[in-house]
Design an enzyme around this catalytic site. Structure first.
Site, PDB file in Angstrom:
ATOM      1  N   HIS A  96      -6.704  -8.515  14.225  1.00 36.63           N
ATOM      2  CA  HIS A  96      -6.583  -7.298  13.397  1.00 36.63           C
ATOM      3  C   HIS A  96      -7.173  -7.617  12.030  1.00 36.63           C
ATOM      4  O   HIS A  96      -6.936  -8.704  11.496  1.00 36.63           O
ATOM      5  CB  HIS A  96      -5.094  -6.951  13.288  1.00 36.63           C
ATOM      6  CG  HIS A  96      -4.766  -5.759  12.442  1.00 36.63           C
ATOM      7  ND1 HIS A  96      -5.537  -4.624  12.383  1.00 36.63           N
ATOM      8  CD2 HIS A  96      -3.695  -5.522  11.616  1.00 36.63           C
ATOM      9  CE1 HIS A  96      -4.967  -3.748  11.567  1.00 36.63           C
ATOM     10  NE2 HIS A  96      -3.863  -4.265  11.081  1.00 36.63           N
TER      11      HIS A  96
ATOM     12  N   HIS B 146       3.837 -10.515  11.063  1.00 34.41           N
ATOM     13  CA  HIS B 146       4.775 -10.374   9.938  1.00 34.41           C
ATOM     14  C   HIS B 146       6.185 -10.702  10.434  1.00 34.41           C
ATOM     15  O   HIS B 146       6.551 -10.336  11.554  1.00 34.41           O
ATOM     16  CB  HIS B 146       4.813  -8.936   9.403  1.00 34.41           C
ATOM     17  CG  HIS B 146       3.506  -8.449   8.853  1.00 34.41           C
ATOM     18  ND1 HIS B 146       2.984  -8.868   7.643  1.00 34.41           N
ATOM     19  CD2 HIS B 146       2.616  -7.547   9.334  1.00 34.41           C
ATOM     20  CE1 HIS B 146       1.840  -8.259   7.414  1.00 34.41           C
ATOM     21  NE2 HIS B 146       1.581  -7.446   8.424  1.00 34.41           N
TER      22      HIS B 146
ATOM     23  N   HIS C 115      -2.218  -0.862  15.282  1.00 35.06           N
ATOM     24  CA  HIS C 115      -2.194   0.469  14.717  1.00 35.06           C
ATOM     25  C   HIS C 115      -3.530   0.841  14.067  1.00 35.06           C
ATOM     26  O   HIS C 115      -3.637   1.886  13.421  1.00 35.06           O
ATOM     27  CB  HIS C 115      -1.053   0.585  13.686  1.00 35.06           C
ATOM     28  CG  HIS C 115      -1.267  -0.219  12.428  1.00 35.06           C
ATOM     29  ND1 HIS C 115      -1.266   0.374  11.195  1.00 35.06           N
ATOM     30  CD2 HIS C 115      -1.534  -1.503  12.205  1.00 35.06           C
ATOM     31  CE1 HIS C 115      -1.475  -0.546  10.265  1.00 35.06           C
ATOM     32  NE2 HIS C 115      -1.645  -1.682  10.861  1.00 35.06           N
TER      33      HIS C 115
ATOM     34  N   TYR D 211      10.058  -1.145   9.710  1.00 32.56           N
ATOM     35  CA  TYR D 211       8.626  -1.378   9.931  1.00 32.56           C
ATOM     36  C   TYR D 211       8.055  -0.327  10.886  1.00 32.56           C
ATOM     37  O   TYR D 211       7.008   0.267  10.634  1.00 32.56           O
ATOM     38  CB  TYR D 211       8.420  -2.787  10.514  1.00 32.56           C
ATOM     39  CG  TYR D 211       6.989  -3.229  10.552  1.00 32.56           C
ATOM     40  CD1 TYR D 211       6.448  -3.959   9.497  1.00 32.56           C
ATOM     41  CD2 TYR D 211       6.166  -2.910  11.620  1.00 32.56           C
ATOM     42  CE1 TYR D 211       5.125  -4.362   9.519  1.00 32.56           C
ATOM     43  CE2 TYR D 211       4.846  -3.303  11.654  1.00 32.56           C
ATOM     44  CZ  TYR D 211       4.331  -4.032  10.606  1.00 32.56           C
ATOM     45  OH  TYR D 211       3.015  -4.423  10.630  1.00 32.56           O
TER      46      TYR D 211
ATOM     47  N   HIS E 252       0.813  -1.227   0.000  1.00 32.96           N
ATOM     48  CA  HIS E 252       0.000   0.000   0.000  1.00 32.96           C
ATOM     49  C   HIS E 252       0.848   1.279   0.000  1.00 32.96           C
ATOM     50  O   HIS E 252       0.632   2.209   0.767  1.00 32.96           O
ATOM     51  CB  HIS E 252      -1.094  -0.001   1.081  1.00 32.96           C
ATOM     52  CG  HIS E 252      -0.655  -0.100   2.526  1.00 32.96           C
ATOM     53  ND1 HIS E 252       0.406   0.584   3.039  1.00 32.96           N
ATOM     54  CD2 HIS E 252      -1.192  -0.795   3.556  1.00 32.96           C
ATOM     55  CE1 HIS E 252       0.510   0.316   4.331  1.00 32.96           C
ATOM     56  NE2 HIS E 252      -0.433  -0.522   4.665  1.00 32.96           N
TER      57      HIS E 252
ATOM     58  N   ASP F 206      -4.377  -7.335   4.766  1.00 31.32           N
ATOM     59  CA  ASP F 206      -3.267  -8.291   4.640  1.00 31.32           C
ATOM     60  C   ASP F 206      -3.437  -9.471   5.609  1.00 31.32           C
ATOM     61  O   ASP F 206      -2.692 -10.451   5.518  1.00 31.32           O
ATOM     62  CB  ASP F 206      -1.900  -7.621   4.831  1.00 31.32           C
ATOM     63  CG  ASP F 206      -1.792  -6.784   6.088  1.00 31.32           C
ATOM     64  OD1 ASP F 206      -2.768  -6.106   6.438  1.00 31.32           O
ATOM     65  OD2 ASP F 206      -0.728  -6.802   6.725  1.00 31.32           O
TER      66      ASP F 206
ATOM     67  N   GLU G 269      -6.972  -5.591   9.084  1.00 27.60           N
ATOM     68  CA  GLU G 269      -6.459  -4.988   7.845  1.00 27.60           C
ATOM     69  C   GLU G 269      -6.330  -6.104   6.810  1.00 27.60           C
ATOM     70  O   GLU G 269      -6.047  -7.256   7.143  1.00 27.60           O
ATOM     71  CB  GLU G 269      -5.103  -4.297   8.084  1.00 27.60           C
ATOM     72  CG  GLU G 269      -4.681  -3.456   6.885  1.00 27.60           C
ATOM     73  CD  GLU G 269      -3.504  -2.517   7.144  1.00 27.60           C
ATOM     74  OE1 GLU G 269      -2.946  -2.536   8.251  1.00 27.60           O
ATOM     75  OE2 GLU G 269      -3.151  -1.764   6.212  1.00 27.60           O
TER      76      GLU G 269
ATOM     77  N   ASP H  70       0.353  -6.929  14.253  1.00 25.49           N
ATOM     78  CA  ASP H  70       1.421  -6.194  13.561  1.00 25.49           C
ATOM     79  C   ASP H  70       2.571  -5.776  14.483  1.00 25.49           C
ATOM     80  O   ASP H  70       3.719  -5.614  14.030  1.00 25.49           O
ATOM     81  CB  ASP H  70       0.861  -4.924  12.906  1.00 25.49           C
ATOM     82  CG  ASP H  70       0.096  -5.220  11.631  1.00 25.49           C
ATOM     83  OD1 ASP H  70       0.203  -6.340  11.105  1.00 25.49           O
ATOM     84  OD2 ASP H  70      -0.626  -4.322  11.155  1.00 25.49           O
TER      85      ASP H  70
HETATM   86 FE1  FEO Z   1      -2.067  -3.581   9.834  1.00 28.23          FE
HETATM   87 FE2  FEO Z   1      -0.338  -6.267   8.798  1.00 28.23          FE
HETATM   88  O1  FEO Z   1      -1.787  -5.110   8.872  1.00 28.23           O
END
Ligand code: FEO
Length: 401
Positions: free
Chosen positions: A78, A224, A144, A191, A24, A82, A80, A163
């Site tokens: 979370h 991640h 976040h 990151y 993104h 991904d 988001e 995250d």
């Molecule tokens: Fe905030 Fe890895 O998504």
């Protein structure tokens, strides 16, 4: 595709994205991974999902251990996108109960038809017994996203942290002790700088909250990158320092150039900084991914922004960088600006007005040179770099971290 056991009965069932380079708009030269975790207990529990294009990979890994349709609990830390393919999981395990925050439910409702999903809202301190293990939830709003939470597996002293503590770092290694430490630390800072920089005060508060809860943590499993099994204290300390705005007593010159005049200006400025005893990096914007420039900004206590004037305003790549930077709400850094112009000028003034919109220490005045610096200008630029270096050291001395 195999699952990887990270604790007895707990498996990484995620996917490695070796090829993603634009996340993104955040450039990811090292790719990334999408991590989720399967817990074998009386109630088979999956924590988190992955990006849609990798859901098959994740399901294959789960299938290497158990039939995914047997999953009874799905925890969503979370949402988001991904980590967002919850729909496929629910289709595979239609009887599963889902656990998430109220905000996560609201967001999922905007993405999927959740009318017949068995969703249970959880909040900080809620516990879920899954057999021999107990999961404890801790909301981390705006860490976040508003929906975010982390899940602590009490008996295993395992924090599944979504995250937080993650890295965009594709590697076949799954653990912190299997990768070069310098590379890992760089991925953490990258990151943090690009995703979490705006949330430093929230991170500090959450770290204190975790400390007050007295949770024993011997493994941190983010969504991640690699899992922190050897030294989870290392990443907690890194986050404490990053959230406090800690930086090295170094400088970075971040610039772009049209006909190399602004670039030429940057060299004596760098020499002046070195003369002041301040190690300095030089970053040319169009030759450097934006996320790397942001990371370098965050690593140093001070930055000088170099921009030529183009049509009376900043050079576009510099304007783009400053826009990114402002959104990340940096703090505890000293900054100035310089650049060349042909006839009207204006870019340096504009750079300062953008820098002044941020919560930064401003070093003024900046330096502007018409067309190309001559020998006298080179000395002036050297002196400017040296003065900035001295100011940077004084400013840095004011921080106890
Ligand atoms: Fe905030 Fe890895 O998504």
């Amino acid at each position: 595709m195999k699952a990887v056991e990270i604790k007895p009965g707990i498996y990484w069932v995620g996917a490695i994205d070796w090829t993603v380079r634009d996340f993104h708009g955040y450039i990811t030269p090292k790719g990334t991974s999408y991590n989720n975790y399967l817990i074998l207990d009386e109630k088979l529990t999956l924590v988190d999902s992955v990006k849609t294009e990798f859901i098959k990979t994740s399901l294959d890994r789960i299938s290497s251990i158990v039939d995914p349709s047997k999953i009874e609990n799905i925890v969503i830390n979370h949402i988001e996108m991904d980590h967002g393919d919850v729909e496929t999981l629910v289709r595979k395990a239609p009887n599963a109960a889902l656990y998430m925050t109220k905000k996560a439910k609201e967001a999922l409702d905007r993405h999927f038809d959740i009318s017949d999903w068995n969703i249970n809202i959880v909040k900080t301190g809620d516990e879920l017994c899954i057999g021999k293990r107990t999961l404890v939830f801790l909301e981390t709003p705006m860490l976040h996203w508003p929906d975010s939470m982390i899940t602590y597996v009490k008996e295993d002293k395992l924090l599944i942290s979504q995250d937080a503590f993650g890295q965009h770092y594709a590697t076949s290694a799954r653990f912190d002790d299997q990768v070069p430490q310098e590379e890992l630390e760089d991925a953490v800072v990258d990151y943090y700088a690009n995703i979490l920089m705006p949330f430093g005060s929230i991170i500090k508060a959450k770290l204190n909250e975790v400390a007050k809860l007295g949770l024993e943590i011997d493994m941190i499993a983010p969504d991640h990158g690699v899992i922190w099994r050897k030294n989870p204290g290392k990443i907690l300390k890194m986050y404490h320092d990053l959230a406090t705005g800690a930086a090295d007593c170094t400088a970075v010159i971040i610039y772009d150039t049209m006909w190399k005049s602004t670039q030429l200006m940057s060299r004596p400025i760098m020499e002046g900084l070195l003369e002041a005893g301040v190690p300095t990096k030089v970053v040319k914007l169009r030759a450097t991914p934006m996320s790397v420039a942001i990371k370098e900004f965050w690593k140093s206590r001070g930055a000088l922004i170099g921009t030529p004037t183009l049509n009376n305003i900043m050079f576009p790549s510099v304007a783009e960088f400053l826009t990114h930077l402002r959104g990340l709400r940096p703090k505890n850094r000293i900054v100035g600006a310089f650049g060349s112009f042909g006839w009207g000028g204006g870019a340096v003034k504009e750079a300062y007005s953008e820098l002044k919109r941020m919560n930064l220490e401003i070093f003024e005045p900046g330096m502007e040179i018409k067309y190309r610096p001559n020998a006298e200008d080179m000395q002036t630029l050297f002196d400017y770099g040296k003065r900035f270096g001295e100011a940077l050291k004084d400013y840095h001395a004011g921080f106890s971290v």
